[in-house]
Design a protein around this motif. Structure first.
Motif, PDB file in Angstrom:
ATOM      1  N   ALA A   1     -18.378   8.311  -1.673  1.00  0.00           N
ATOM      2  CA  ALA A   1     -17.579   7.215  -1.333  1.00  0.00           C
ATOM      3  C   ALA A   1     -16.159   7.641  -1.213  1.00  0.00           C
ATOM      4  O   ALA A   1     -15.443   8.529  -1.758  1.00  0.00           O
ATOM      5  CB  ALA A   1     -17.733   6.250  -2.562  1.00  0.00           C
ATOM      6  N   ILE A   2     -15.342   6.895  -0.099  1.00  0.00           N
ATOM      7  CA  ILE A   2     -13.943   7.032   0.238  1.00  0.00           C
ATOM      8  C   ILE A   2     -13.506   5.616   0.025  1.00  0.00           C
ATOM      9  O   ILE A   2     -14.095   4.749   0.479  1.00  0.00           O
ATOM     10  CB  ILE A   2     -13.475   7.893   1.200  1.00  0.00           C
ATOM     11  CG1 ILE A   2     -12.063   8.294   1.409  1.00  0.00           C
ATOM     12  CG2 ILE A   2     -13.833   7.126   2.549  1.00  0.00           C
ATOM     13  CD1 ILE A   2     -11.621   9.249   2.361  1.00  0.00           C
ATOM     14  N   GLY A   3     -12.196   5.606  -0.328  1.00  0.00           N
ATOM     15  CA  GLY A   3     -11.498   4.000  -0.433  1.00  0.00           C
ATOM     16  C   GLY A   3     -10.309   4.176  -0.649  1.00  0.00           C
ATOM     17  O   GLY A   3      -9.533   5.081  -0.773  1.00  0.00           O
ATOM     18  N   LEU A   4      -9.655   3.103  -0.623  1.00  0.00           N
ATOM     19  CA  LEU A   4      -8.110   2.862  -0.913  1.00  0.00           C
ATOM     20  C   LEU A   4      -7.872   1.857  -2.222  1.00  0.00           C
ATOM     21  O   LEU A   4      -8.082   0.600  -1.947  1.00  0.00           O
ATOM     22  CB  LEU A   4      -7.436   2.446   0.522  1.00  0.00           C
ATOM     23  CG  LEU A   4      -5.879   2.523   0.352  1.00  0.00           C
ATOM     24  CD1 LEU A   4      -5.120   3.798  -0.341  1.00  0.00           C
ATOM     25  CD2 LEU A   4      -5.348   2.193   1.534  1.00  0.00           C
ATOM     26  N   GLU A   5      -7.436   2.124  -3.137  1.00  0.00           N
ATOM     27  CA  GLU A   5      -7.131   1.254  -4.275  1.00  0.00           C
ATOM     28  C   GLU A   5      -5.846   0.418  -3.909  1.00  0.00           C
ATOM     29  O   GLU A   5      -4.612   1.108  -3.805  1.00  0.00           O
ATOM     30  CB  GLU A   5      -6.969   1.955  -5.594  1.00  0.00           C
ATOM     31  CG  GLU A   5      -6.627   1.172  -6.960  1.00  0.00           C
ATOM     32  CD  GLU A   5      -6.817   2.049  -8.083  1.00  0.00           C
ATOM     33  OE1 GLU A   5      -5.765   1.623  -8.789  1.00  0.00           O
ATOM     34  OE2 GLU A   5      -7.792   2.779  -8.353  1.00  0.00           O
ATOM     35  N   GLY A   6      -5.839  -0.842  -4.003  1.00  0.00           N
ATOM     36  CA  GLY A   6      -4.709  -1.782  -3.797  1.00  0.00           C
ATOM     37  C   GLY A   6      -4.817  -2.302  -2.498  1.00  0.00           C
ATOM     38  O   GLY A   6      -4.340  -3.543  -2.385  1.00  0.00           O
TER      39      GLY A   6
ATOM     40  N   LEU B   1       1.063  -1.045  -0.135  1.00  0.00           N
ATOM     41  CA  LEU B   1      -0.118  -0.034  -0.100  1.00  0.00           C
ATOM     42  C   LEU B   1       0.874   1.207  -0.072  1.00  0.00           C
ATOM     43  O   LEU B   1       0.392   2.250  -0.641  1.00  0.00           O
ATOM     44  CB  LEU B   1      -0.900   0.146   1.058  1.00  0.00           C
ATOM     45  CG  LEU B   1      -2.121  -0.614   1.410  1.00  0.00           C
ATOM     46  CD1 LEU B   1      -2.770  -0.906   2.482  1.00  0.00           C
ATOM     47  CD2 LEU B   1      -3.056  -0.440   0.251  1.00  0.00           C
ATOM     48  N   GLY B   2       2.028   1.251   0.886  1.00  0.00           N
ATOM     49  CA  GLY B   2       2.784   2.468   1.057  1.00  0.00           C
ATOM     50  C   GLY B   2       3.448   2.669  -0.418  1.00  0.00           C
ATOM     51  O   GLY B   2       3.611   3.726  -0.768  1.00  0.00           O
ATOM     52  N   ARG B   3       3.705   1.734  -1.063  1.00  0.00           N
ATOM     53  CA  ARG B   3       4.473   2.015  -2.616  1.00  0.00           C
ATOM     54  C   ARG B   3       3.533   2.045  -3.755  1.00  0.00           C
ATOM     55  O   ARG B   3       3.615   3.131  -4.337  1.00  0.00           O
ATOM     56  CB  ARG B   3       5.299   0.437  -2.886  1.00  0.00           C
ATOM     57  CG  ARG B   3       6.440   0.234  -1.940  1.00  0.00           C
ATOM     58  CD  ARG B   3       7.452  -0.816  -2.359  1.00  0.00           C
ATOM     59  NE  ARG B   3       6.750  -2.006  -2.605  1.00  0.00           N
ATOM     60  CZ  ARG B   3       6.595  -2.819  -1.663  1.00  0.00           C
ATOM     61  NH1 ARG B   3       7.200  -2.675  -0.360  1.00  0.00           N
ATOM     62  NH2 ARG B   3       5.704  -3.831  -1.666  1.00  0.00           N
ATOM     63  N   ASN B   4       2.222   1.298  -3.565  1.00  0.00           N
ATOM     64  CA  ASN B   4       1.565   1.661  -4.808  1.00  0.00           C
ATOM     65  C   ASN B   4      -0.110   1.867  -4.523  1.00  0.00           C
ATOM     66  O   ASN B   4      -0.894   1.965  -5.680  1.00  0.00           O
ATOM     67  CB  ASN B   4       1.463   0.311  -5.692  1.00  0.00           C
ATOM     68  CG  ASN B   4       2.948  -0.275  -5.955  1.00  0.00           C
ATOM     69  OD1 ASN B   4       3.759   0.296  -6.518  1.00  0.00           O
ATOM     70  ND2 ASN B   4       3.288  -1.786  -5.750  1.00  0.00           N
ATOM     71  N   GLY B   5      -0.469   1.896  -3.408  1.00  0.00           N
ATOM     72  CA  GLY B   5      -1.831   2.395  -3.120  1.00  0.00           C
ATOM     73  C   GLY B   5      -2.097   3.657  -3.456  1.00  0.00           C
ATOM     74  O   GLY B   5      -1.142   4.598  -3.650  1.00  0.00           O
ATOM     75  N   ARG B   6      -3.541   3.781  -3.763  1.00  0.00           N
ATOM     76  CA  ARG B   6      -4.095   5.207  -4.312  1.00  0.00           C
ATOM     77  C   ARG B   6      -5.347   5.355  -3.386  1.00  0.00           C
ATOM     78  O   ARG B   6      -6.171   4.762  -3.445  1.00  0.00           O
ATOM     79  CB  ARG B   6      -4.202   5.035  -5.627  1.00  0.00           C
ATOM     80  CG  ARG B   6      -4.520   6.669  -6.339  1.00  0.00           C
ATOM     81  CD  ARG B   6      -4.627   6.278  -7.757  1.00  0.00           C
ATOM     82  NE  ARG B   6      -5.778   5.596  -8.354  1.00  0.00           N
ATOM     83  CZ  ARG B   6      -7.041   6.059  -8.492  1.00  0.00           C
ATOM     84  NH1 ARG B   6      -7.245   7.289  -8.061  1.00  0.00           N
ATOM     85  NH2 ARG B   6      -7.875   5.086  -8.904  1.00  0.00           N
ATOM     86  N   ILE B   7      -5.572   6.624  -3.044  1.00  0.00           N
ATOM     87  CA  ILE B   7      -6.606   7.055  -2.443  1.00  0.00           C
ATOM     88  C   ILE B   7      -7.754   7.270  -3.563  1.00  0.00           C
ATOM     89  O   ILE B   7      -7.711   7.946  -4.504  1.00  0.00           O
ATOM     90  CB  ILE B   7      -6.607   8.565  -1.592  1.00  0.00           C
ATOM     91  CG1 ILE B   7      -5.404   8.375  -0.637  1.00  0.00           C
ATOM     92  CG2 ILE B   7      -7.826   8.739  -1.193  1.00  0.00           C
ATOM     93  CD1 ILE B   7      -5.891   7.275   0.462  1.00  0.00           C
TER      94      ILE B   7
END
Length: 329
Positions: A96-101, A53-59
């Motif tokens: 909606a709010i989320g975290l891709e990855g 998540l730290g490397r590739n996650g996206r809000i």
């Protein structure tokens, strides 16, 4: 033959347990959206630099929100902190709010939303549900439920805390004595957890985690060497032993909780419910272990002691691995 088969199966089942897992791997990403003025929001996203998540996650932002200016990133400890300024048209309730990855990871994320004109909301994102719709819940019930679940999951997934409790069950006799001893452990780690969270206490994490592993090794040895009529130190003073080691385990809990973050204005409630979740998790582990031991005692009594011994050896081997790993890390 049956006795040795029992020992073999228990040893095999426990020694293939994921030994590389550390005590406090519950380090979810943390998203905080705070409304600074009507329509103007600041966003903070924290994730471990070693995680996917730290490397590739996206809000995944609410649809009525747009970034305003460039994002900034900084490294703080083992975390990556990303900051954004947002311009949102109208209310974000119902958005909606989320975290891709997140759906590809094995951790969770917490999203804290703090509008100017309504109660703060804390939502929990999981790999199975990485997008959430923002409602308008009771802040008290929302924070309480979220941190109770986090505390419960932490004792279940924090394997060395779980192994410590399991070793107590193997060593002591009597459900009431075990429950009181585990409660002494809870009181002790609650004290250091609160003290550390409020900035009153502090110890470096690496030696603390190494000593936590040693505490498990100590109990595993006590289980193996326990004999009828010859009480070990932990059998004579179980509450004292659990309390003293619980003080150290509390620093481990505090490290994990620091990574998660606490909602401003609701720190006492979050701490209380986190501890409640931990206690529920501990008692669930105790109940399950006692049920298994009762079943062996009733239906396969000859398997009981070999199973205890094999389990203690497996716990001790894994804890020794953790100790060496933490000393050389």
């Amino acid at each position: 033959m049956n006795r040795w088969l029992a020992v073999l199966f228990v040893c095999l089942g426990l020694t293939i347990w994921p030994t590389g897992v550390r005590a406090d791997e519950l380090r979810p990403a943390y998203i905080e959206m705070t409304e600074q003025s009507p329509g103007q929001w600041s966003l903070l996203w924290k994730a471990s630099e070693n995680s996917r998540l730290g490397r590739n996650g996206r809000i995944i932002l609410p649809q009525n929100c747009q970034t305003n200016g460039a994002r900034t990133r900084e490294f703080v400890g083992s975390n990556i902190l990303t900051r954004l300024s947002l311009q949102c048209e109208g209310s974000i309730q119902g958005q909606a709010i989320g975290l891709e990855g997140l759906e590809l990871s094995s951790t969770d994320a917490l999203a804290r939303i703090a509008p100017i004109d309504s109660a703060m909301e804390t939502v929990r994102l999981t790999p199975d549900q990485h997008i959430a719709t923002l409602e308008k819940p009771s802040v008290i019930s929302n924070v309480a439920a979220t941190y109770t679940i986090i505390g419960f999951e932490h004792i279940i997934l924090g394997f060395d805390h779980l192994f410590f409790v399991l070793a107590l069950v193997l060593l002591l006799k009597g459900g009431w004595l075990i429950a009181k001893t585990v409660t002494a452990f809870t009181i002790a780690h609650s004290l250091t957890l609160v003290g550390t969270t409020l900035g009153l206490l502090s110890l470096p994490s690496q030696p603390v985690e190494a000593v936590i592993a040693l505490s498990i090794i100590f109990l595993a040895v006590e289980v193996v060497k326990s004999k009828p009529g010859d009480l070990r130190l932990s059998e004579r003073f179980p509450w004292i032993v659990a309390f003293l080691f619980g003080l150290l385990h509390g620093f481990g809990f505090a490290g994990a909780l620091a990574e998660i973050g606490l909602p401003e204005g609701d720190v006492p409630l979050a701490l209380l419910t986190f501890n409640l979740g931990v206690e529920i998790g501990q008692l669930a582990v105790v109940a399950l272990a006692l049920a298994v031991l009762h079943g062996l005692r009733k239906f396969q009594h000859s398997w009981l002691q070999p199973t205890k011994t094999a389990t203690a050896y497996a716990i001790g081997i894994i804890a020794t691995y953790w100790f060496i790993e933490r000393m050389v890390a």
